[in-house]
Structure formats: C-alpha cells, structure tokens
Write an enzyme that holds these catalytic residues in place. Structure first.
Site, PDB file in Angstrom:
ATOM      1  N   THR A  75       0.848  -1.116   0.237  1.00 20.89           N
ATOM      2  CA  THR A  75       0.039  -0.042  -0.065  1.00 20.89           C
ATOM      3  C   THR A  75       0.920   1.334  -0.120  1.00 20.89           C
ATOM      4  O   THR A  75       0.623   2.048  -0.606  1.00 20.89           O
ATOM      5  CB  THR A  75      -0.845  -0.295   1.185  1.00 20.89           C
ATOM      6  OG1 THR A  75      -1.750  -1.206   1.096  1.00 20.89           O
ATOM      7  CG2 THR A  75      -1.914   1.223   1.255  1.00 20.89           C
ATOM      8  N   GLN A 185       0.330  -8.823  -6.495  1.00 20.87           N
ATOM      9  CA  GLN A 185      -0.051 -10.186  -6.723  1.00 20.87           C
ATOM     10  C   GLN A 185       0.905 -11.002  -7.537  1.00 20.87           C
ATOM     11  O   GLN A 185       0.999 -12.325  -7.569  1.00 20.87           O
ATOM     12  CB  GLN A 185      -1.522 -10.135  -7.426  1.00 20.87           C
ATOM     13  CG  GLN A 185      -2.459  -9.649  -6.371  1.00 20.87           C
ATOM     14  CD  GLN A 185      -2.786 -10.759  -5.046  1.00 20.87           C
ATOM     15  OE1 GLN A 185      -2.616 -11.999  -5.304  1.00 20.87           O
ATOM     16  NE2 GLN A 185      -3.063 -10.233  -4.013  1.00 20.87           N
ATOM     17  N   SER A 205       4.873  -6.498  -2.349  1.00 23.65           N
ATOM     18  CA  SER A 205       5.021  -6.362  -0.890  1.00 23.65           C
ATOM     19  C   SER A 205       5.331  -8.181  -0.589  1.00 23.65           C
ATOM     20  O   SER A 205       4.712  -9.030  -1.123  1.00 23.65           O
ATOM     21  CB  SER A 205       3.273  -6.336  -0.895  1.00 23.65           C
ATOM     22  OG  SER A 205       3.145  -6.842   0.679  1.00 23.65           O
ATOM     23  N   HIS A 207       4.670 -10.331   1.849  1.00 23.48           N
ATOM     24  CA  HIS A 207       3.524 -10.993   2.326  1.00 23.48           C
ATOM     25  C   HIS A 207       2.866 -11.933   1.411  1.00 23.48           C
ATOM     26  O   HIS A 207       2.037 -12.902   1.645  1.00 23.48           O
ATOM     27  CB  HIS A 207       2.905 -10.565   3.304  1.00 23.48           C
ATOM     28  CG  HIS A 207       1.447 -10.046   3.161  1.00 23.48           C
ATOM     29  ND1 HIS A 207       0.331 -10.408   3.105  1.00 23.48           N
ATOM     30  CD2 HIS A 207       1.601  -8.424   2.672  1.00 23.48           C
ATOM     31  CE1 HIS A 207      -0.504  -9.435   2.673  1.00 23.48           C
ATOM     32  NE2 HIS A 207       0.217  -8.447   2.581  1.00 23.48           N
ATOM     33  N   THR A 243      13.357   5.032  10.022  1.00 22.01           N
ATOM     34  CA  THR A 243      14.610   3.775  10.069  1.00 22.01           C
ATOM     35  C   THR A 243      14.120   2.596   9.549  1.00 22.01           C
ATOM     36  O   THR A 243      12.926   2.031   9.631  1.00 22.01           O
ATOM     37  CB  THR A 243      14.570   3.676  11.651  1.00 22.01           C
ATOM     38  OG1 THR A 243      15.082   4.919  12.373  1.00 22.01           O
ATOM     39  CG2 THR A 243      15.434   2.503  12.121  1.00 22.01           C
ATOM     40  N   CYS A 331      -9.315  -7.232   1.792  1.00 21.04           N
ATOM     41  CA  CYS A 331      -9.558  -6.055   2.453  1.00 21.04           C
ATOM     42  C   CYS A 331     -10.945  -5.951   2.575  1.00 21.04           C
ATOM     43  O   CYS A 331     -11.712  -5.038   3.569  1.00 21.04           O
ATOM     44  CB  CYS A 331      -8.992  -4.733   1.831  1.00 21.04           C
ATOM     45  SG  CYS A 331      -7.208  -4.907   1.444  1.00 21.04           S
TER      46      CYS A 331
HETATM   47  N1  PLP Z   1      -1.869  -4.196  -4.144  1.00 19.76           N
HETATM   48  C1  PLP Z   1      -2.574  -5.481  -4.390  1.00 19.76           C
HETATM   49  C2  PLP Z   1      -2.832  -6.047  -5.770  1.00 19.76           C
HETATM   50  C3  PLP Z   1      -2.728  -6.244  -3.417  1.00 19.76           C
HETATM   51  O1  PLP Z   1      -3.520  -7.573  -3.528  1.00 19.76           O
HETATM   52  C4  PLP Z   1      -2.452  -5.813  -2.142  1.00 19.76           C
HETATM   53  C5  PLP Z   1      -2.962  -6.588  -0.743  1.00 19.76           C
HETATM   54  O2  PLP Z   1      -3.931  -7.491  -0.827  1.00 19.76           O
HETATM   55  C6  PLP Z   1      -1.969  -4.622  -1.664  1.00 19.76           C
HETATM   56  C7  PLP Z   1      -1.675  -3.815  -2.960  1.00 19.76           C
HETATM   57  C8  PLP Z   1      -1.518  -3.937  -0.585  1.00 19.76           C
HETATM   58  O3  PLP Z   1      -0.337  -4.740  -0.059  1.00 19.76           O
HETATM   59  P1  PLP Z   1      -0.030  -4.502   1.603  1.00 19.76           P
HETATM   60  O4  PLP Z   1      -1.107  -5.808   2.037  1.00 19.76           O
HETATM   61  O5  PLP Z   1       1.307  -4.922   1.602  1.00 19.76           O
HETATM   62  O6  PLP Z   1      -0.450  -3.204   2.098  1.00 19.76           O
END
Ligand code: PLP
Length: 392
Positions: A75, A185, A205, A207, A243, A331
């Site tokens: 994000t 993704q 990202s 995770h 940091t 989300c």
């Molecule tokens: N963009 C996409 C396509 C995602 O699927 C997600 C998370 O589901 C994000 C951005 C946001 O990533 P983060 O969870 O690391 O903020």
C-alpha cells in the site's frame, strides 16, 4: 462429507512465512540490532544486510540497487508512486493527470481518487473488457491527452487477469507518460524484469510471496523525480524517511530469492492445483462462472461468480468447515457491499455480491482441493436452495 480438515485457499490475501525466511531474519531481531543509519560498527552490520538485500532484489528486478526503495508494505509503495509522481509533476508545472483502471487495488484507486477530490488532480479511469484486460486503444487515447502517470495493476487480486505491461508501457512512453504497476499479486510468480516489462515504477509486498507482512518495495527508475509522501530523515535517497526494518527487509529479499530460484516448480504446482480447482468447480457447481481471463491469469488464482449465491454467507459456511477463501479482495472480507471491480466489469449488484476467490499455495495438495470441492458443493447447494425458497 469427509472428516473436517483445515484447507487454506487464500494465498492471494497472504502466505505463511517460509521457515527459511524466518531463519534468515532471526539474527536481525537479536545480535544485529544497530540502527542501519548509525555510523558505528553496530549500525554498519545492519546497513550491510540492507544493502545486500537491495543487491539481491535488484538482481531479480534487473535494475540497479539504487533503484530499489524499501517501504513498509505494498500500500505504501503504491501511495509513494502515485503521490510522488503526481506532486512532482505539479511542482514542475507539468500536466498532473493520473490515468488508471477500474480493477486496481484500493491502495491505487483510492489514492488516485483522493488526489482528484482533495487536490484537484484530473483523473481518468480507462475501461477494461469482460476479462479485466485494458483496452489498449482506449488506453492510448487516455495517454495521448498527457499527464503525470498511468498506474495499471500487473495481475488483478480479484480476477487474476494479467495485463500486457510491455505493450502498455510502450503506449504510455509514446505519449511521455510514466507507467507504474502494482505487481503485488504478481510478485513471486510472474516475470519481474523491469526492462522487459518496460515499467518506470513497480510495487511489491513481501507477504504475498512467503515473506513477512509489513514490508514492501518500490522500484523507481533512475532519474525519475518523486516527491516523498513521508518526510523526515534522508533514508532511501530521500524518497522514504524512517528507520529501516532490517529483519523484514532481509526476510523480503530472502523470500524473493527463493521464489525465483524455485519459480519453475512453484508455478507448475500452482497451475496444476488451480486448474484442478477450476475444473472441479465448473463441473460440480452449475451456478459457477469463471471470472477474469481464462488463460492470462495468475498461476495461483481461481475466481468465480456463483450466480444466486451470497458470497458472504458462503464464506461463513466454508470457514465453519475449515476452508479459507475470499469473496474478493481480502480487505473487503466481511463487507457486504458488492465488489466494485465486478460492478465495473458490468455484473449486476447481486452478481457482484457472489464473487468467490480461491488461491492456492506451495503446500496445497490434491487432497485439499478434493475436500474444498466437497465442502463447496454442499454449501452452494444449501445456499442456492435457501435463496430460491426465500424468493418464493
Ligand atoms: N496491491 C494489491 C494488488 C494487493 O493485492 C494488495 C494486498 O492485498 C496490496 C496492494 C496491498 O499490499 P499490503 O498488504 O502490503 O499493503
């Protein structure tokens, strides 16, 4: 019904951290605790780990290490790309129009909308076809009108559809527009070579590819000016103050390394499991329609419209039987609103409340898929009947 088991089919929401990644991170929670910005040797050890991580990531992205900016999540990377390019263009007195698509993650679409609403940026959302693919001619027309940035998702979190980024970046550049892609993704599965993709910025990202939550990165092409959205110290070439999270950055680099060392096996496994799931659902659930593109889709991602089924009720039923799925983007889980993305594709409000996303992972087995299909069939039957009875 078979004995209850736990089947996690929500890898697009998040993945478990690979034990090899945990192992790589451990020293940075303990013995290496210096602040990477400190000039003494404690700081130096942490700084070296961060710079090694940057070199490793840059190797996979085929870019210079100095073009990798570490952030706190996908994000934040999206926000930095869009705000940074928008503000910077405005500061230079250049056109600050922002172009995006209706199938972006909320991290992109809400940032674009906010810049439009609060700061008067002109914005344009270019349509997609029934599969979620950007129409390149309309995209070209949008870029021709000029602007600061186009931001187009690489692989859709809700539909799994993969865009033709090399084509879109050629179009954007022909009209002097920058192209950012949210590759959150795609990370760990698809090609991330920024030269081949032709993109100017790319968000990831950790995770989503078996790394820790709460760490991400933004590739920013050399020479590109970005106004920082978080000001403070001069970290990350002044583009992202704060940091560094040494352990998580090390973990993200390790996870990315593993994902691309093992990419062939992983993609083959994901594709087999996904196709098994898609076939099973289309064979056994008469209400199911595949959403997103049939071929140009993420190896791990299966998504459907289940006509006449309330996806939120289905999620609860699946969860009660140990199956983790999603009714759209993570989300939105628990949110009874229809999916904006499905509405944007032209589905009705009822259809947009009946989306199901199942995403497989490294540990998913044939047996897991068989169990999930049994649970799904029973649940869809029950909910379908209930809905028909209520409609009478
Ligand atoms: N963009 C996409 C396509 C995602 O699927 C997600 C998370 O589901 C994000 C951005 C946001 O990533 P983060 O969870 O690391 O903020």
């Amino acid at each position: 019904m078979r004995t209850r088991k736990q089947v996690y089919l929500d890898h697009s929401a998040s993945t478990p951290v690979d034990p090899r990644v945990v192992e790589a991170m451990l020293p940075y929670f303990g013995e290496v605790y210096g602040n990477p910005s400190s000039t003494h040797r404690f700081g130096g050890r942490a700084e070296r780990a961060i710079e090694d991580a940057r070199i490793s990531v840059a190797g996979i992205l085929n870019c210079q290490p100095s073009e990798v900016i570490f952030t706190s999540c996908g994000t934040e990377s999206d926000n930095l790309a869009i705000r940074g390019a928008g503000w910077s263009a405005r500061h230079r007195g250049q056109p600050s129009r922002l172009v995006t698509s209706p199938i972006e993650h909320s991290a992109v679409i809400n940032t674009v909308k906010q810049l439009g609403a609060l700061m008067g940026f002109e914005t344009q959302i270019v349509p997609v076809d029934n599969f979620g693919l950007i129409d390149s001619e309309i995209f070209a027309e949008a870029c021709q009108r000029g602007g600061a940035l186009a931001s187009i998702i690489y692989a859709s979190n809700e539909l799994g559809t993969i865009q033709d980024l090399p084509l879109l970046s050629r179009i954007a550049h022909a009209h002097d527009m920058l192209l950012h892609t949210d590759a959150v993704q795609a990370g760990g599965q698809l090609d991330l070579d920024v030269e081949r993709l032709g993109v100017d910025m790319l968000s990831l990202s950790a995770h989503k590819f078996y790394g820790p939550k709460g760490v991400g990165l933004l590739y920013v092409k050399d020479g590109l000016e970005l106004a920082p959205s978080q000001s403070g110290g001069g970290h990350e070439h002044g583009m992202r103050a704060g940091t560094h999270n040494t352990a998580f950055i090390v973990g993200m680099a390790k996870a990315l390394e593993l994902a691309y060392d093992e990419n062939d096996q992983r993609v083959q496994h994901f594709t087999e499991m996904r196709d098994h799931l898609i076939q099973g659902i289309l064979d056994r659930l008469s209400c199911a329609e595949l959403s997103g593109h049939p071929d140009r889709r993420l190896p791990s991602h299966a998504s459907f419209i289940l006509h006449g089924i309330d996806a939120n009720a289905l999620m609860m039923h699946l969860d009660m039987h140990g199956v983790a799925a999603s009714s759209g983007s993570a989300c939105k889980t628990g949110n009874p609103e229809p999916s904006e993305i499905l509405l944007g594709l032209g589905y009705s409000e009822d259809e947009a409340k009946s989306g199901l996303r199942l995403s497989v992972g490294m540990q998913t087995t044939e047996d897991d898929i068989g169990y999930a299909l049994d649970v799904l069939e029973t649940a869809a039957d029950k909910l379908g009947k209930l809905k028909r009875e209520m409609a009478r």
